[in-house]
Design a protein around this motif. Structure first.
Motif, PDB file in Angstrom:
ATOM      1  N   LEU A 127      -4.815   0.794  -4.804  1.00 50.36           N
ATOM      2  CA  LEU A 127      -3.406   0.407  -4.730  1.00 50.36           C
ATOM      3  C   LEU A 127      -3.254  -1.048  -4.307  1.00 50.36           C
ATOM      4  CD1 LEU A 127      -0.549   2.659  -3.712  1.00 50.36           C
ATOM      5  CD2 LEU A 127      -0.576   0.368  -2.743  1.00 50.36           C
ATOM      6  N   ALA A 128      -4.114  -1.494  -3.388  1.00 50.63           N
ATOM      7  CA  ALA A 128      -4.072  -2.902  -2.970  1.00 50.63           C
ATOM      8  C   ALA A 128      -4.380  -3.814  -4.149  1.00 50.63           C
ATOM      9  CB  ALA A 128      -5.067  -3.145  -1.838  1.00 50.63           C
ATOM     10  N   GLY A 129      -5.325  -3.389  -4.995  1.00 50.97           N
ATOM     11  CA  GLY A 129      -5.619  -4.163  -6.202  1.00 50.97           C
ATOM     12  C   GLY A 129      -4.429  -4.237  -7.137  1.00 50.97           C
ATOM     13  N   ILE A 130      -3.702  -3.118  -7.252  1.00 52.85           N
ATOM     14  CA  ILE A 130      -2.500  -3.094  -8.097  1.00 52.85           C
ATOM     15  C   ILE A 130      -1.444  -4.051  -7.549  1.00 52.85           C
ATOM     16  CG2 ILE A 130      -0.591  -1.646  -8.901  1.00 52.85           C
ATOM     17  CD1 ILE A 130      -2.554   0.717  -8.912  1.00 52.85           C
ATOM     18  N   VAL A 131      -1.245  -4.002  -6.216  1.00 51.92           N
ATOM     19  CA  VAL A 131      -0.255  -4.883  -5.578  1.00 51.92           C
ATOM     20  C   VAL A 131      -0.627  -6.348  -5.796  1.00 51.92           C
ATOM     21  CG1 VAL A 131       0.726  -5.607  -3.365  1.00 51.92           C
ATOM     22  CG2 VAL A 131       0.423  -3.177  -3.858  1.00 51.92           C
ATOM     23  N   MET A 132      -1.911  -6.665  -5.624  1.00 52.33           N
ATOM     24  CA  MET A 132      -2.359  -8.044  -5.829  1.00 52.33           C
ATOM     25  C   MET A 132      -2.145  -8.490  -7.272  1.00 52.33           C
ATOM     26  SD  MET A 132      -5.929  -8.106  -3.676  1.00 52.33           S
ATOM     27  CE  MET A 132      -5.962  -7.795  -1.916  1.00 52.33           C
ATOM     28  N   SER A 133      -2.389  -7.592  -8.215  1.00 49.80           N
ATOM     29  CA  SER A 133      -2.182  -7.932  -9.625  1.00 49.80           C
ATOM     30  C   SER A 133      -0.708  -8.176  -9.928  1.00 49.80           C
ATOM     31  CB  SER A 133      -2.722  -6.807 -10.519  1.00 49.80           C
ATOM     32  OG  SER A 133      -4.113  -6.637 -10.339  1.00 49.80           O
ATOM     33  N   PHE A 134       0.166  -7.344  -9.349  1.00 48.94           N
ATOM     34  CA  PHE A 134       1.604  -7.494  -9.582  1.00 48.94           C
ATOM     35  C   PHE A 134       2.140  -8.788  -8.974  1.00 48.94           C
ATOM     36  CE2 PHE A 134       1.763  -3.281 -11.168  1.00 48.94           C
ATOM     37  CZ  PHE A 134       3.009  -3.103 -11.762  1.00 48.94           C
TER      38      PHE A 134
END
Length: 303
Positions: A127-134
């Motif tokens: 989820l942290a990776g998703i947030v960073m990508s967004f």
């Protein structure tokens, strides 16, 4: 039937107690036995000497904590993050559960519930990776929209003023669906005849929700709120550790991350234990106080 009624309660319900064994063992091994290590907070722990032979320093580590310039910053960050999570995160599953409860199309309702539950099973690493990508300044969809509207890209994860909003929003998105399960279970215990009587009296959906559903789950709401207040200094480690950086320490550094840096990375295990013990004592005190106030004001409490 008569003979079984004369058997001791423990024997008659032996399978219930057998099923409790794994949970009891978990609490003993991971929650109660480690409490013996709290003595480390009052010693200057030496790994070569061991806990028993390490020098006794009394309240030294607690005095160091309270005199530290970082203490009030960390305390403020922890309290503010918990406050925002209670204000925005606690009502979210209640509102969602009430909304889903009003959906009459069962297939659509089940599909919606499944979709909302899914984020709970995503690890914080993913989820942290998703947030960073967004939120990426160069490739993130948020900054892409801002650029389309004529604004410059914003490095959200490097801005201390945005950190709390990012963390709270991510936690709500991850757990809001899963949090509705408890409230659905509470709603299932409401007598259906109450709704039938309200319909006959001409009550609409909002009146039924306000006068029947909410009072029916009020005990559950109070208990969960009390537990939340007891964990007011528990902000979680993974989500903050994965998303924060030295640029956001001013608003993102909390007791969990501070203890990790001090206790493990810097090797100050005794000091880190003192920090953790202080946090646990504050949480214990708060839950006792909140439970007492709730019992006096509403008649509902954990014990």
């Amino acid at each position: 039937m008569g003979r079984s009624g004369n058997l001791p309660y423990l024997i008659r319900n032996k399978w219930l107690y057998i099923f409790l064994i794994p949970g009891i063992l978990y609490l003993l091994v991971f929650k109660y036995l480690p409490m013996a290590g709290l003595v480390i907070a009052f010693k200057d722990l030496s790994l070569t000497k061991g806990i028993v032979d390490s020098e006794w320093v009394g309240w030294y580590h607690f005095e160091t904590l309270f005199q530290s310039s970082n203490f009030y910053r960390i305390l403020k960050n922890s309290l503010l993050l918990s406050f925002y999570q209670i204000v925005w995160g606690f009502p979210a599953p209640i509102i969602l559960a009430l909304t889903l409860n009003e959906i009459r199309h069962m297939f659509f309702k089940r599909i919606t519930q499944t979709i909302l539950y899914l984020p709970h099973f995503i690890s914080w690493v993913v989820l942290a990776g998703i947030v960073m990508s967004f939120l990426s300044p160069s490739t993130g969809i948020v900054n892409h929209v801002l650029n389309t509207m004529g604004f410059e890209s914003v490095p959200f994860l490097l801005k201390p003023e945005y950190f709390r909003t990012i963390i709270v929003s991510a936690e709500i998105w991850k757990e809001v669906g899963w949090g509705t399960i408890i409230y659905f279970a509470a709603m299932s215990g409401i007598d259906p005849t109450l709704y039938e009587s309200a319909t006959i009296d001409g009550a609409g959906r909002m009146r039924k929700m306000w006068h029947i559903t909410l009072p029916g789950i009020s005990a559950t709401i109070v208990i969960l709120l009390l537990l939340k207040l007891g964990n007011i200094l528990e902000n979680g480690f993974e989500q903050i550790y994965l998303l924060y950086n030295p640029m956001t320490y001013a608003t993102g550094d909390v007791f969990e991350t501070y203890t990790y840096r001090i206790g493990l990375q810097q090797g100050r295990i005794s000091y880190g234990t003192a920090v953790g013990m202080f946090k646990a004592l504050v949480g214990f005190t708060l839950i006792i106080m909140a439970n007492s106030v709730s019992r006096k004001l509403s008649g509902k409490s954990i014990w």
